[in-house]
Design a protein around this motif. Sequence first.
Motif, PDB file in Angstrom:
ATOM      1  N   ARG A 131      -8.023  33.130  75.637  1.00  0.00           N
ATOM      2  CA  ARG A 131      -7.546  34.439  75.220  1.00  0.00           C
ATOM      3  C   ARG A 131      -6.030  34.544  75.288  1.00  0.00           C
ATOM      4  N   THR A 132      -5.439  33.967  76.336  1.00  0.00           N
ATOM      5  CA  THR A 132      -3.977  33.999  76.435  1.00  0.00           C
ATOM      6  C   THR A 132      -3.340  33.230  75.289  1.00  0.00           C
ATOM      7  N   ASN A 133      -3.882  32.067  74.980  1.00  0.00           N
ATOM      8  CA  ASN A 133      -3.320  31.260  73.893  1.00  0.00           C
ATOM      9  C   ASN A 133      -3.450  31.972  72.550  1.00  0.00           C
ATOM     10  N   LEU A 134      -4.592  32.560  72.299  1.00  0.00           N
ATOM     11  CA  LEU A 134      -4.784  33.274  71.031  1.00  0.00           C
ATOM     12  C   LEU A 134      -3.906  34.519  70.953  1.00  0.00           C
ATOM     13  N   LEU A 135      -3.683  35.167  72.095  1.00  0.00           N
ATOM     14  CA  LEU A 135      -2.777  36.313  72.107  1.00  0.00           C
ATOM     15  C   LEU A 135      -1.352  35.876  71.779  1.00  0.00           C
ATOM     16  N   VAL A 136      -0.921  34.753  72.342  1.00  0.00           N
ATOM     17  CA  VAL A 136       0.408  34.226  72.030  1.00  0.00           C
ATOM     18  C   VAL A 136       0.508  33.859  70.559  1.00  0.00           C
ATOM     19  N   LEU A 137      -0.560  33.300  69.988  1.00  0.00           N
ATOM     20  CA  LEU A 137      -0.580  32.979  68.562  1.00  0.00           C
ATOM     21  C   LEU A 137      -0.382  34.230  67.718  1.00  0.00           C
ATOM     22  N   ALA A 138      -1.114  35.288  68.027  1.00  0.00           N
ATOM     23  CA  ALA A 138      -1.005  36.520  67.248  1.00  0.00           C
ATOM     24  C   ALA A 138       0.374  37.161  67.394  1.00  0.00           C
ATOM     25  N   LEU A 139       0.915  37.182  68.602  1.00  0.00           N
ATOM     26  CA  LEU A 139       2.230  37.793  68.813  1.00  0.00           C
ATOM     27  C   LEU A 139       3.320  37.012  68.083  1.00  0.00           C
ATOM     28  N   THR A 140       3.236  35.694  68.129  1.00  0.00           N
ATOM     29  CA  THR A 140       4.234  34.880  67.425  1.00  0.00           C
ATOM     30  C   THR A 140       4.171  35.114  65.927  1.00  0.00           C
TER      31      THR A 140
END
Length: 807
Positions: free
Chosen positions: A486-495
Amino acid sequence: MAAPTAWSPPRWESTLATCSALTGGSISSDRRACMSVLARSPTLHPMSREWTSINPSPFRPTEGWRRLIRGLRLSSCRSGAKNWRWFARRSRVVRWRRFPRPWAAPRSSSSTASRAGNSPGKIMSLPPAGSRPWPALLVALAVLLALLGQYQFTRTPQPLSSALLLFTLAVVCLLAAERLAQPTRGAEALRDPAAGEEGSAADLSRASALPRLGPAVLARKWRWVLTGVALLLGAWVVWALSRKPLPLNKSGPVVPWLLACALLVAAWGERPRTGRVRAWLSCHRDELAVLTLVTLAALGLRLWQLGNGPFTLSGDEGSIGLELRRILEGELRNPFTLGFGPFPTLSFFVEVVPAWIVGLNAWTLRLPNALLSTLAVPALYALGGQLFGRRTALAAALLLASYQVHLHYSRVALHVAADTFFFTATMAVLIYGLRHRTGPWLFVLAGLLAGADQYVYTGSRLLPLLIVAFLGLLVLVAPEWVAGQRTNLLVLALTFLVVAGPILLVAIQHPNDYNARINQVGIIQSGWLAREREIRHQGTLPILLDQFRRALFGFSFYQDRTVSYGSGGPLANAPMAILLYLGLGLSLLRWQQSGFALLSLWFWGGLIGGGALTVNPPTSNRLVAITPAVVLLAAVALSESARLLAVALDVHRPRRWALAVTLVVAVFLALLDARFYFQKYLPSHRFGGGEALIATQLGYDLARLSPAPHLYFFGPPRMWSGFSTLVFLAPEVPRDDVVEPLTTPEALDRLVRLDRDAFFIFLPERAGERALVARRYPSGEMREARSPDDREVIYYWYFVPRSALGG
């Protein structure tokens, strides 16, 4: 009395004891689980797999088992071999006991077993594959049925239903051959190091894994602090752009936007260790050498005679060149708006770099697209290696290097080929991060690539939809992929939001301009579907089915319907089309495997959105984004067929034999496409259309004249002198269009100016007016301009010097 000897367990029991000690369990409870773990290693002795096949048991690894699994995943590197030697010494394994295979279990009657020459401890081997010809016959039958299906497209009338039936039967035969060949010894030997349990869809092995990087540069709390600062900067950029429209000659908040992107990279980046990188490069130098050769070959095919091949500079290329000239002259400085196309202007600022260094011409105009699309070849190798193994990945890279559609759009200045790099690189990075759980830094890279692609072309809007659909499918069918991510996917979306924020703001504020191309070519948005219902007197469903059929069979039968390519045939040669449809059949039947699921979403999403739902399918420039999926599907079918043939023929080294067959066929298909493009397509001068050819030849003729004359163009209504290619190649030449036909020579006195030499151009449709001009200015020079292949006259020109105009 002799002292009793100490009891020593069997060698495989000793191995179990070592595994149990490492994981904190007992031998009795961990026997099956340990052998199940050992069976997953591709380099262990095959007897471990035989034991687990006799004693199957479900296994859910704990944290201790995960540590053991990481230790037992071996690679071709020296460190992997060293770890295995250490494990063998600790467990005192000298030779594995041989367990009978399940299909070779001894019969109940001992006499029958003795007559068959098998004891309970020995393996009853299957007959050699050479004496079981069914897999080879089925593969040959699949190829024959596919050839017959392709032949159906050449008949008149075209029985598309029978061709589809033949291709379906070919796929069924291929699957049946695989099912029959699966139990053989060659099937195990043929699996790629990256192959999964099915032997076709693959998990990436340690041998092809990237080197582990060092520790994080920043602590976790500082990572989120920098991420918050980057989000604030990105939000401020969007707010500043939304306050008032930014003039074209103002650069706007470019520096804060770049700073926000840099902060995201700095927040989640990891510090590399040169020792690990060197070790990884040393272990993979042969693989990297082959990939480098393929990439250099692809680069050579794209750079050879780039400036004049194609000779024609299309109208779209001329318009892009005019945008670059505006940037060089300082008229365009805003990268967060829409220019020609309407394309986001940020892509023009990237393309202008070669022109800023060496000058603006046809070669520098096409160079950035050629370089960027070449990078799609190694990116496709990285993606295919993770999904299907190195053999399939190398075949796909070879096919993409010279695939006629991708090669053509890589050699012109249109932006469509750049999508192939961004699509492929983004999915390769994303899948690697999901599989290996490397941390957020790969997800930041995926977000940067996906966000940057939004500034390239209209088709790039498919990429975020593809990512969301793929992740959603993983949540449904393979939740372990995204568990704990979830953290990685959140970073993907924010980037992605930070990078693509400015252009998304343009889409919200100016939806009609942002979607102008879609509104123009979409069958629903443009009203085409409603008009066709009235013209054909049919319902919506038959028209949509016809659109879908034309888009799907555009790779094998229907001709390309655009002047942007217009090869005069389908979008693929016959062998490539056969492999494509076989791969499509495999992907539909194996859609639950990760690799085929991604290819299915990619191919069908692009085919429907860029083909079936647009006017005049198949149109090649709208399908360029799916060309990596096309060649990867063809490579899967080719690699699978070669593997099954190697298993059926029981060759000595089946993996090498399958690799050799795959590469030979892939190189042959690559040479076919390269030969067609350079020897047949380029000399035909079909690119751009007849008007673009006239404008290109006329622009070069005018550029050679000094001082620049005044152009009087007798071209309307077919063509006008404001054609973008002509304006780009001859920007200093003043132009006037002669719209009304000449009736008397004296009518020229009101048109011709006396301050420059006069250059009269007559298209063949208005060649009869040459006599009137020659009668008025008899001192001029009359010539004709022929096409580059010298087949036809494309225009006539009449040059009158300035001194002869006043007579």
